[in-house]
Motif scaffolding. Structure first.
Motif, PDB file in Angstrom:
ATOM      1  N   THR A   1       3.383   2.774  -0.947  1.00  0.00           N
ATOM      2  CA  THR A   1       4.483   4.003  -1.360  1.00  0.00           C
ATOM      3  C   THR A   1       3.718   5.173  -2.231  1.00  0.00           C
ATOM      4  OG1 THR A   1       4.826   2.709  -3.541  1.00  0.00           O
ATOM      5  CG2 THR A   1       6.223   2.169  -1.610  1.00  0.00           C
ATOM      6  N   GLU A   2       4.368   6.341  -1.737  1.00  0.00           N
ATOM      7  CA  GLU A   2       3.772   7.347  -2.751  1.00  0.00           C
ATOM      8  C   GLU A   2       3.633   7.144  -4.165  1.00  0.00           C
ATOM      9  OE1 GLU A   2       5.052  11.161  -1.277  1.00  0.00           O
ATOM     10  OE2 GLU A   2       4.629  10.725   0.695  1.00  0.00           O
ATOM     11  N   LEU A   3       2.584   7.410  -5.045  1.00  0.00           N
ATOM     12  CA  LEU A   3       2.699   7.475  -6.499  1.00  0.00           C
ATOM     13  C   LEU A   3       2.296   8.555  -6.804  1.00  0.00           C
ATOM     14  CD1 LEU A   3       0.498   3.962  -6.571  1.00  0.00           C
ATOM     15  CD2 LEU A   3       2.583   4.239  -6.851  1.00  0.00           C
ATOM     16  N   PRO A   4       2.975   8.933  -7.963  1.00  0.00           N
ATOM     17  CA  PRO A   4       2.732  10.248  -9.050  1.00  0.00           C
ATOM     18  C   PRO A   4       1.147   9.919  -9.270  1.00  0.00           C
ATOM     19  CG  PRO A   4       4.227   8.716  -9.962  1.00  0.00           C
ATOM     20  CD  PRO A   4       4.280   8.314  -8.817  1.00  0.00           C
ATOM     21  N   GLN A   5       0.643  11.031  -9.846  1.00  0.00           N
ATOM     22  CA  GLN A   5      -0.777  10.866 -10.148  1.00  0.00           C
ATOM     23  C   GLN A   5      -1.206  10.121 -11.616  1.00  0.00           C
ATOM     24  OE1 GLN A   5      -2.803  14.913 -10.786  1.00  0.00           O
ATOM     25  NE2 GLN A   5      -4.609  13.921 -11.159  1.00  0.00           N
ATOM     26  N   LYS A   6      -0.134  10.086 -12.517  1.00  0.00           N
ATOM     27  CA  LYS A   6      -0.069   9.649 -13.657  1.00  0.00           C
ATOM     28  C   LYS A   6       0.124   7.895 -13.589  1.00  0.00           C
ATOM     29  CE  LYS A   6       1.936   9.237 -18.417  1.00  0.00           C
ATOM     30  NZ  LYS A   6       2.845   9.778 -19.147  1.00  0.00           N
ATOM     31  N   GLN A   7       0.791   7.571 -12.621  1.00  0.00           N
ATOM     32  CA  GLN A   7       0.973   6.288 -12.413  1.00  0.00           C
ATOM     33  C   GLN A   7      -0.088   5.468 -11.563  1.00  0.00           C
ATOM     34  OE1 GLN A   7       4.726   5.148 -10.111  1.00  0.00           O
ATOM     35  NE2 GLN A   7       4.265   2.894 -10.041  1.00  0.00           N
ATOM     36  N   ALA A   8      -0.598   6.408 -10.642  1.00  0.00           N
ATOM     37  CA  ALA A   8      -1.694   5.895  -9.961  1.00  0.00           C
ATOM     38  C   ALA A   8      -3.080   5.711 -10.950  1.00  0.00           C
ATOM     39  CB  ALA A   8      -2.216   7.091  -8.838  1.00  0.00           C
TER      40      ALA A   8
ATOM     41  N   TRP B   1      -3.779  16.574  -6.428  1.00  0.00           N
ATOM     42  CA  TRP B   1      -3.451  15.319  -6.022  1.00  0.00           C
ATOM     43  C   TRP B   1      -2.589  15.428  -5.066  1.00  0.00           C
ATOM     44  CZ3 TRP B   1      -4.823  10.307  -7.253  1.00  0.00           C
ATOM     45  CH2 TRP B   1      -3.780   9.490  -6.977  1.00  0.00           C
ATOM     46  N   GLU B   2      -1.636  16.607  -4.753  1.00  0.00           N
ATOM     47  CA  GLU B   2      -0.667  16.520  -3.931  1.00  0.00           C
ATOM     48  C   GLU B   2      -1.172  16.663  -2.351  1.00  0.00           C
ATOM     49  OE1 GLU B   2      -1.655  20.968  -5.181  1.00  0.00           O
ATOM     50  OE2 GLU B   2      -1.259  18.757  -6.177  1.00  0.00           O
TER      51      GLU B   2
ATOM     52  N   SER C   1     -11.318  17.314 -11.598  1.00  0.00           N
ATOM     53  CA  SER C   1      -9.977  17.184 -11.001  1.00  0.00           C
ATOM     54  C   SER C   1      -9.965  17.430  -9.694  1.00  0.00           C
ATOM     55  CB  SER C   1      -8.993  17.894 -12.039  1.00  0.00           C
ATOM     56  OG  SER C   1      -9.238  19.146 -11.709  1.00  0.00           O
TER      57      SER C   1
END
Length: 298
Positions: free
Chosen positions: A227-234, A281-282, A278
């Motif tokens: 599933t797609e994860l936001p950068q913070k969670q990843a 991420w998108e 950095s």
């Protein structure tokens, strides 16, 4: 066939000792096995240089997931079939060319007595080479690396570095580009081609590390997050799984990036642009983090 005696001008080609393989109707052909052997040998040499393998034989062994078992003497259960098929190609156009050659006496440096022979070459013409492969059993990195390796061969053919057939030392078996390279019937975009080439190089380096024991390839314990994860969670997942250093492989919308991860810090190297701390991420389509013990795919 060759070797028949004939004194007439029309049947002059029949006196050749060897010649181009042809069908009954006279159409010259190049067998698929000829293409497969030439391409595998060329790719193995590039893999040796790119991955840092000690020998050409080591590189050949690393290519077995694609080209099948190379060395003999193994048990039948250990043999592996190739997932690549090179189709037989017919040469359209061109013409036969009779040539006479003689062997050289290595002692005198002159012509060897009784060593005159004739051969029929095929000059000119066009070929359309079709290569098919199965992706079943290949992981995502291998699926991207295989087209990249075949593109190595295409570049070698276009530049004359990859020759097909014997006697390349006297200028035989050289090709030049006559059209576009198609993948699934579509022309390969420049950025996509670059991604495939980078994936092939990365795969070779990783295979070398696997052979050296620096990376244990444990696919059974590989963790996947589909599933797609936001950068913070990843970032939290990666930090939990990799408390120390790890290597990065990123597939972006328009390129492939390599980098390092170190205790919450991402270091990514774009093409000839130094180091990023950095990245956007998108635009990340796939992220693989790995070290000597495990591999994580996001």
């Amino acid at each position: 066939g060759w070797g028949k005696e004939s004194a007439s001008e029309q049947d002059r080609d029949l006196t050749a000792d060897c010649g181009q393989l042809a069908l009954k109707d006279g159409t010259a052909v190049i067998p698929g096995s000829t293409w497969a052997g030439a391409v595998r040998s060329y790719v193995a040499d590039l893999a040796r240089q790119t991955g840092g393998f000690i020998s050409w034989e080591e590189a050949q062994k690393a290519l077995e997931p694609f080209w099948g078992t190379w060395s003999s003497g193994r048990k039948r259960s250990a043999l592996r079939a190739s997932c690549i098929v090179f189709e037989e190609t017919r040469i359209s156009g061109g013409h036969s060319l009779m040539m006479r050659r003689t062997a050289v006496d290595r002692f005198t440096g002159g012509a060897a007595k009784g060593a005159l022979f004739g051969e029929t070459l095929w000059a000119g013409g066009n070929v359309l080479l079709t290569v098919r492969w199965q992706e079943q059993g290949l992981d995502e990195q291998e699926k991207n690396a295989l087209p990249g390796m075949l593109l190595w061969a295409v570049q070698g053919l276009n530049s004359g570095l990859l020759t097909v057939g014997g006697e390349s030392g006297v200028g035989r078996g050289i090709f030049e580009p006559a059209g576009d390279v198609l993948l699934d019937g579509q022309e390969i975009e420049e950025e996509k081609e670059k991604q495939y080439l980078q994936a092939a190089a990365l795969w070779c380096r990783r295979q070398k590390e696997v052979q050296d024991g620096k990376i244990q390839k444990i696919t059974s314990t590989c963790k996947r997050y589909e599933t797609e994860l936001p950068q913070k969670q990843a970032g939290e997942i990666v930090k939990q799984e990799f408390p120390g250093e790890a290597k990065l492989y990123l597939e972006m919308d328009d390129q492939v990036l390599l980098g390092l991860y170190d205790r919450g810090v991402w270091w990514v190297r774009p093409d000839d642009q130094g180091i990023w701390d950095s990245f956007p991420w998108e635009h990340v389509q796939k992220l693989v983090i790995f070290n000597e013990e495990q591999e994580l795919r996001l």
